[in-house]
Design a protein around this motif. Structure first.
Motif, PDB file in Angstrom:
ATOM      1  N   SER A   1      73.662  41.793  61.700  1.00 23.96           N
ATOM      2  CA  SER A   1      73.369  42.272  63.038  1.00 23.96           C
ATOM      3  C   SER A   1      74.157  41.515  64.106  1.00 23.96           C
ATOM      4  O   SER A   1      74.558  42.096  65.113  1.00 23.96           O
ATOM      5  CB  SER A   1      71.870  42.157  63.319  1.00 23.96           C
ATOM      6  N   ILE A   2      74.396  40.224  63.888  1.00 27.27           N
ATOM      7  CA  ILE A   2      75.153  39.454  64.875  1.00 27.27           C
ATOM      8  C   ILE A   2      76.644  39.432  64.561  1.00 27.27           C
ATOM      9  O   ILE A   2      77.403  38.718  65.202  1.00 27.27           O
ATOM     10  CB  ILE A   2      74.603  38.022  65.046  1.00 27.27           C
ATOM     11  N   ALA A   3      77.058  40.232  63.609  1.00 28.74           N
ATOM     12  CA  ALA A   3      78.481  40.461  63.306  1.00 28.74           C
ATOM     13  C   ALA A   3      79.211  39.206  62.840  1.00 28.74           C
ATOM     14  O   ALA A   3      80.323  38.915  63.287  1.00 28.74           O
ATOM     15  CB  ALA A   3      79.187  41.092  64.500  1.00 28.74           C
ATOM     16  N   VAL A   4      78.596  38.486  61.921  1.00 31.69           N
ATOM     17  CA  VAL A   4      79.262  37.342  61.315  1.00 31.69           C
ATOM     18  C   VAL A   4      80.380  37.881  60.417  1.00 31.69           C
ATOM     19  O   VAL A   4      80.197  38.901  59.744  1.00 31.69           O
ATOM     20  CB  VAL A   4      78.237  36.515  60.500  1.00 31.69           C
ATOM     21  N   PRO A   5      81.553  37.231  60.415  1.00 36.37           N
ATOM     22  CA  PRO A   5      82.629  37.703  59.525  1.00 36.37           C
ATOM     23  C   PRO A   5      82.138  37.826  58.078  1.00 36.37           C
ATOM     24  O   PRO A   5      81.312  37.057  57.619  1.00 36.37           O
ATOM     25  CB  PRO A   5      83.698  36.613  59.661  1.00 36.37           C
ATOM     26  N   MET A   6      82.654  38.817  57.400  1.00 38.87           N
ATOM     27  CA  MET A   6      82.316  39.182  56.025  1.00 38.87           C
ATOM     28  C   MET A   6      81.020  39.987  55.940  1.00 38.87           C
ATOM     29  O   MET A   6      80.504  40.191  54.848  1.00 38.87           O
ATOM     30  CB  MET A   6      82.232  37.954  55.092  1.00 38.87           C
ATOM     31  N   THR A   7      80.490  40.434  57.071  1.00 38.80           N
ATOM     32  CA  THR A   7      79.343  41.342  57.057  1.00 38.80           C
ATOM     33  C   THR A   7      79.787  42.679  57.640  1.00 38.80           C
ATOM     34  O   THR A   7      80.830  42.785  58.284  1.00 38.80           O
ATOM     35  CB  THR A   7      78.160  40.792  57.876  1.00 38.80           C
ATOM     36  N   ASN A   8      78.976  43.702  57.430  1.00 37.95           N
ATOM     37  CA  ASN A   8      79.365  45.039  57.882  1.00 37.95           C
ATOM     38  C   ASN A   8      79.474  45.140  59.400  1.00 37.95           C
ATOM     39  O   ASN A   8      80.253  45.933  59.909  1.00 37.95           O
ATOM     40  CB  ASN A   8      78.390  46.088  57.340  1.00 37.95           C
TER      41      ASN A   8
ATOM     42  N   GLU B   1      82.467  45.444  65.728  1.00 35.74           N
ATOM     43  CA  GLU B   1      82.399  44.625  66.941  1.00 35.74           C
ATOM     44  C   GLU B   1      83.750  43.987  67.246  1.00 35.74           C
ATOM     45  O   GLU B   1      84.163  43.913  68.400  1.00 35.74           O
ATOM     46  CB  GLU B   1      81.322  43.564  66.788  1.00 35.74           C
ATOM     47  N   PHE B   2      84.457  43.560  66.228  1.00 39.62           N
ATOM     48  CA  PHE B   2      85.776  42.959  66.430  1.00 39.62           C
ATOM     49  C   PHE B   2      86.753  43.985  67.008  1.00 39.62           C
ATOM     50  O   PHE B   2      87.491  43.687  67.953  1.00 39.62           O
ATOM     51  CB  PHE B   2      86.314  42.386  65.114  1.00 39.62           C
ATOM     52  N   LEU B   3      86.763  45.186  66.444  1.00 40.53           N
ATOM     53  CA  LEU B   3      87.658  46.227  66.952  1.00 40.53           C
ATOM     54  C   LEU B   3      87.307  46.619  68.385  1.00 40.53           C
ATOM     55  O   LEU B   3      88.191  46.863  69.208  1.00 40.53           O
ATOM     56  CB  LEU B   3      87.624  47.454  66.041  1.00 40.53           C
TER      57      LEU B   3
END
Length: 178
Positions: free
Chosen positions: A116-123, A128-130
């Motif tokens: 949910s908090i968009a940690v790298p290696m999660t969906n 969010e990065f894009l």
């Protein structure tokens, strides 16, 4: 299309307001379900931000974010519902020390929280990065404001996780050591 380009700054502004307002309201919620609901408002601000960045990164990120948000938030609501069915309370403060009593549940909750908090290696990370990449390409100012929302999101989600799963046992958690 010309109107979208002309007024894109208005929607970028509204998206950032949604991100930050949703995060600040989520941060003060004593109820797990309400916290997840307001975090959802914040995540939808990212979708709007990406769409009105009006570039490929932003739009692609918004599509990923909608999909990943559905998975992550749906899983959070499911996990909150599971613990509510057993205890009939959604108050975060009543669950201290839950990791000792339900370690497998804590692991699943942690995985979904990091997603949910968009940690790298999660969906949640890709979308969010894009979105942030597309927003920075469109407007560095709105991109910088959106990053504040990323930080606030990590704060309220990890703070909820810490209060529920670690520390002193809450009134609804039976500590088998005593």
């Amino acid at each position: 299309p010309e109107a979208s380009e002309h007024y894109a700054w208005v929607f970028l502004f509204l998206g950032v307001i949604g991100i930050i307002y949703g995060a600040l309201v989520a941060m003060v919620q004593p109820d797990m379900k309400k916290l997840v609901a307001y975090s959802s408002v914040s995540h939808m601000g990212y979708v709007m931000l990406g769409l009105f960045a009006l570039n490929a990164y932003g739009v692609t990120g918004s599509i990923y974010q909608m999909l990943n948000h559905g998975v992550s938030t749906g899983a959070l609501f499911l996990l909150v519902g599971m613990i509510y069915e057993r205890t009939h309370s959604r108050e975060i403060e009543k669950y201290g020390g839950l990791a000792r009593a339900l370690p497998i549940y804590a692991i699943f909750f942690f995985i979904v929280t990091t997603s949910s908090i968009a940690v790298p290696m999660t969906n949640g990370f890709v979308g969010e990065f894009l979105i942030l990449l597309g927003t920075f390409e469109a407007s560095r100012f709105f991109g910088a404001l959106a990053v504040i929302g990323v930080i606030l999101g990590a704060v309220y989600m990890l703070w909820m996780f810490k209060r529920m799963f670690f520390g002193e046992s809450g009134e609804l958690v039976k500590d088998e050591r005593h």
